[in-house]
Write a protein that holds these residues in place. Structure first.
Motif, PDB file in Angstrom:
ATOM      1  N   PRO A 264       0.823  -1.209   0.000  1.00  0.00           N
ATOM      2  CA  PRO A 264       0.000   0.000   0.000  1.00  0.00           C
ATOM      3  C   PRO A 264       0.859   1.262   0.000  1.00  0.00           C
ATOM      4  O   PRO A 264       1.990   1.263   0.500  1.00  0.00           O
ATOM      5  CB  PRO A 264      -0.795  -0.105   1.319  1.00  0.00           C
ATOM      6  N   GLY A 265       0.324   2.328  -0.551  1.00  0.00           N
ATOM      7  CA  GLY A 265       1.030   3.598  -0.545  1.00  0.00           C
ATOM      8  C   GLY A 265       1.292   4.102   0.854  1.00  0.00           C
ATOM      9  O   GLY A 265       2.303   4.757   1.112  1.00  0.00           O
ATOM     10  N   ARG A 266       0.382   3.769   1.798  1.00  0.00           N
ATOM     11  CA  ARG A 266       0.574   4.230   3.175  1.00  0.00           C
ATOM     12  C   ARG A 266       1.864   3.670   3.759  1.00  0.00           C
ATOM     13  O   ARG A 266       2.565   4.362   4.510  1.00  0.00           O
ATOM     14  CB  ARG A 266      -0.615   3.852   4.056  1.00  0.00           C
ATOM     15  N   ASP A 267       2.192   2.399   3.424  1.00  0.00           N
ATOM     16  CA  ASP A 267       3.436   1.807   3.927  1.00  0.00           C
ATOM     17  C   ASP A 267       4.637   2.551   3.359  1.00  0.00           C
ATOM     18  O   ASP A 267       5.610   2.843   4.074  1.00  0.00           O
ATOM     19  CB  ASP A 267       3.521   0.328   3.550  1.00  0.00           C
ATOM     20  N   ARG A 268       4.582   2.859   2.072  1.00  0.00           N
ATOM     21  CA  ARG A 268       5.684   3.583   1.437  1.00  0.00           C
ATOM     22  C   ARG A 268       5.801   4.996   1.993  1.00  0.00           C
ATOM     23  O   ARG A 268       6.901   5.519   2.165  1.00  0.00           O
ATOM     24  CB  ARG A 268       5.483   3.610  -0.080  1.00  0.00           C
ATOM     25  N   LEU A 269       4.658   5.600   2.288  1.00  0.00           N
ATOM     26  CA  LEU A 269       4.681   6.943   2.860  1.00  0.00           C
ATOM     27  C   LEU A 269       5.338   6.938   4.236  1.00  0.00           C
ATOM     28  O   LEU A 269       6.152   7.815   4.557  1.00  0.00           O
ATOM     29  CB  LEU A 269       3.252   7.488   2.950  1.00  0.00           C
ATOM     30  N   MET A 270       4.989   5.948   5.061  1.00  0.00           N
ATOM     31  CA  MET A 270       5.584   5.849   6.398  1.00  0.00           C
ATOM     32  C   MET A 270       7.090   5.643   6.315  1.00  0.00           C
ATOM     33  O   MET A 270       7.864   6.275   7.035  1.00  0.00           O
ATOM     34  CB  MET A 270       4.956   4.690   7.177  1.00  0.00           C
ATOM     35  N   ARG A 271       7.516   4.767   5.425  1.00  0.00           N
ATOM     36  CA  ARG A 271       8.959   4.521   5.284  1.00  0.00           C
ATOM     37  C   ARG A 271       9.669   5.779   4.792  1.00  0.00           C
ATOM     38  O   ARG A 271      10.763   6.113   5.261  1.00  0.00           O
ATOM     39  CB  ARG A 271       9.208   3.357   4.327  1.00  0.00           C
TER      40      ARG A 271
END
Length: 364
Positions: A264-271
Motif C-alpha cells: 500500500p502507498g501508506r506503507d511507502r509513505l511511512m517509510r
C-alpha cells in the motif's frame, strides 16, 4: 509524543482522502473546495513486520507499533497569506509538526473542479510553497519588530539575532524555503523557536489516478521537481488507498497486485517519512509488552531509554541488546543469554535499527 506530519496542498488535491486512508479518522470528503473546515488529527500505526517477529518469540500481552500523527488542514489557495480561502487560518496547527506531506494533484477528474482551472502539478506546488513562505515571512517580520525593540533596550544579543532574521527574511523574499539553506549554529538558535513552515522537511505525495499506476506518467513533473529540490517523493492514488484501507489484509494484497503494486502507498509513505527524518526503530520488551520506538539515527542508549520515560534516562545503568533477527534465530531471550549473543551495552552505545533492548536503570 508520536512523530507528526502535517498534510498540505491545494483544495481538491486529495488531502482528506489520503488522511482518511492513513488514519481511518473519517474526515469529510467532497468534490468542492474547502470541504475541510476544521483541522483533523488522526493517528496511524507504522507497519513493521519485525515487531510481529519479536512478539512471536517473546509472547507479550500487548504489541504496540510506533505511531504517526497526521494533521490535515484546509487547502491553501493563491492569496491565502492575504486572507483568501481557509487554509491560512489553520497554519498555526502545523507549526509543531515534524514534517510536511505536500499532496499534489496529478489526476484528471471532470467532476472534481481544480481551483487553478487546469492540471499543472508544478504550478500547484509553487502556489502552496509561496503561501507557506509568505506565512513564514509574516512570522519573521513580527520577530524583527521584537528584536528591534531589544536593540533599543541595549540587549547585547539582539544585534546578532537581528542580522540572522534579516538573512532569513532575504531567503523568504526570494521564495527560497528555509530548508534549502544551510544554517550555522547561531542562525539555528534563532530559527528553532520560530517553527517556520518552510524549514520543515517535505515529502511530496503525487496523487495520481489509479489507472495511471504503477508508473504514473502524470506524476513525472512532481518527481523532477522533488529531485531538483533534493526532497523525497512518493506516488500513489489516494482514492485507491481509501479502498485498500477498508479491505482485509489478504484481499488488500490481491487488490493491489491487480494494479501492479506490492505494498500500500501508506506503507511507502511511512517509510519515506522515517527516511526523511533520519529515524530508525528499536523494540522494548518490558512489562509483558513489545513496543516499537522511533529515534533519530545516532541516538545513544540513555537517550533512547528517555524516549520511553525520562526517569529511565536519568537513572540509566546499562542496556541488554540483541538484533531482532538474531533473537528470532535463537528462539528466546533465555537461549540468547546462554549463547552469549545478548550483549550488555553502556552509555556510549549507539542504537541500531531493529535492536531489541531491555534497559536497566535506577528509579528515583
Amino acid at each position: 509524543m508520536p512523530l507528526s506530519i502535517g498534510i498540505v496542498g491545494l483544495p481538491n488535491a486529495g488531502k482528506s482522502t489520503l488522511f482518511n486512508a492513513l488514519t481511518t479518522a473519517g474526515a469529510r470528503v467532497a468534490s468542492f473546495p474547502f470541504t475541510t473546515i476544521e483541522p483533523h488529527h488522526g493517528i496511524a500505526p507504522v507497519p513493521d513486520p519485525r515487531l510481529g517477529a519479536v512478539a512471536a518469540i517473546t509472547h507479550p500481552d500487548r504489541v504496540v507499533p510506533a505511531a504517526v500523527e497526521f494533521v490535515d488542514v484546509a487547502g491553501l489557495v493563491r492569496g491565502a497569506a492575504g486572507g483568501e480561502g481557509l487554509g491560512n487560518q489553520f497554519l498555526a496547527h502545523l507549526r509543531d509538526v515534524d514534517a510536511l506531506a505536500h499532496v499534489v494533484r496529478c489526476f484528471r477528474a471532470p467532476d472534481v473542479p481544480h481551483v487553478e482551472g487546469d492540471l499543472d502539478p508544478v504550478r500547484d506546488i509553487e502556489v502552496v510553497e509561496t503561501e507557506l513562505a509568505l506565512a513564514d515571512l509574516a512570522t519573521v517580520d513580527r520577530e524583527l519588530e521584537r528584536a528591534q525593540g531589544r536593540i533599543k533596550a541595549h540587549d547585547p544579543a539582539a544585534a546578532e539575532e537581528l542580522a540572522s532574521l534579516h538573512t532569513v527574511r532575504g531567503w523568504l523574499q526570494r521564495g527560497v524555503p528555509v530548508r534549502a539553506q544551510t544554517a550555522d549554529e547561531s542562525l539555528s538558535r534563532v530559527l528553532r523557536p520560530l517553527r517556520l513552515l518552510t524549514a520543515k522537511p517535505v515529502l511530496y505525495v503525487a496523487n495520481a489516478a489509479d489507472t495511471d499506476l504503477p508508473d504514473a506518467a502524470a506524476a513525472a513533473p512532481v518527481r523532477r521537481y522533488a529531485a531538483e529540490a533534493q526532497s523525497s517523493v512518493i506516488t500513489l492514488s489516494a482514492e485507491l488507498e481509501s479502498e485498500v484501507a477498508a479491505l482485509p489484509a489478504v484481499e488488500a494484497r490481491e487488490f493491489l497486485a491487480a494494479y501492479g503494486l506490492s505494498a500500500p502507498g501508506r506503507d511507502r509513505l511511512m517509510r519515506a517519512a522515517y527516511d526523511l527524518l533520519n529515524l530508525i526503530s528499536f523494540f522494548s520488551t518490558a512489562s509483558r509488552e513489545v513496543r516499537a520506538w522511533p529515534v533519530v539515527r545516532g541516538t545513544k542508549a540513555p537517550q533512547a531509554a528517555g524516549a520511553i520515560h525520562t526517569d529511565m534516562e536519568r537513572g540509566f545503568i546499562r542496556a541488554e541488546v540483541i538484533p531482532w533477527d538474531t533473537l528470532t534465530q535463537t528462539g528466546s531471550l533465555q537461549q540468547a543469554r546462554e549463547r552469549g549473543v545478548l550483549r550488555m551495552e553502556g552509555r556510549d552505545y549507539e542504537i541500531r535499527d531493529g535492536d531489541v533492548i531491555y534497559f536497566h536503570f535506577t528509579a528515583g
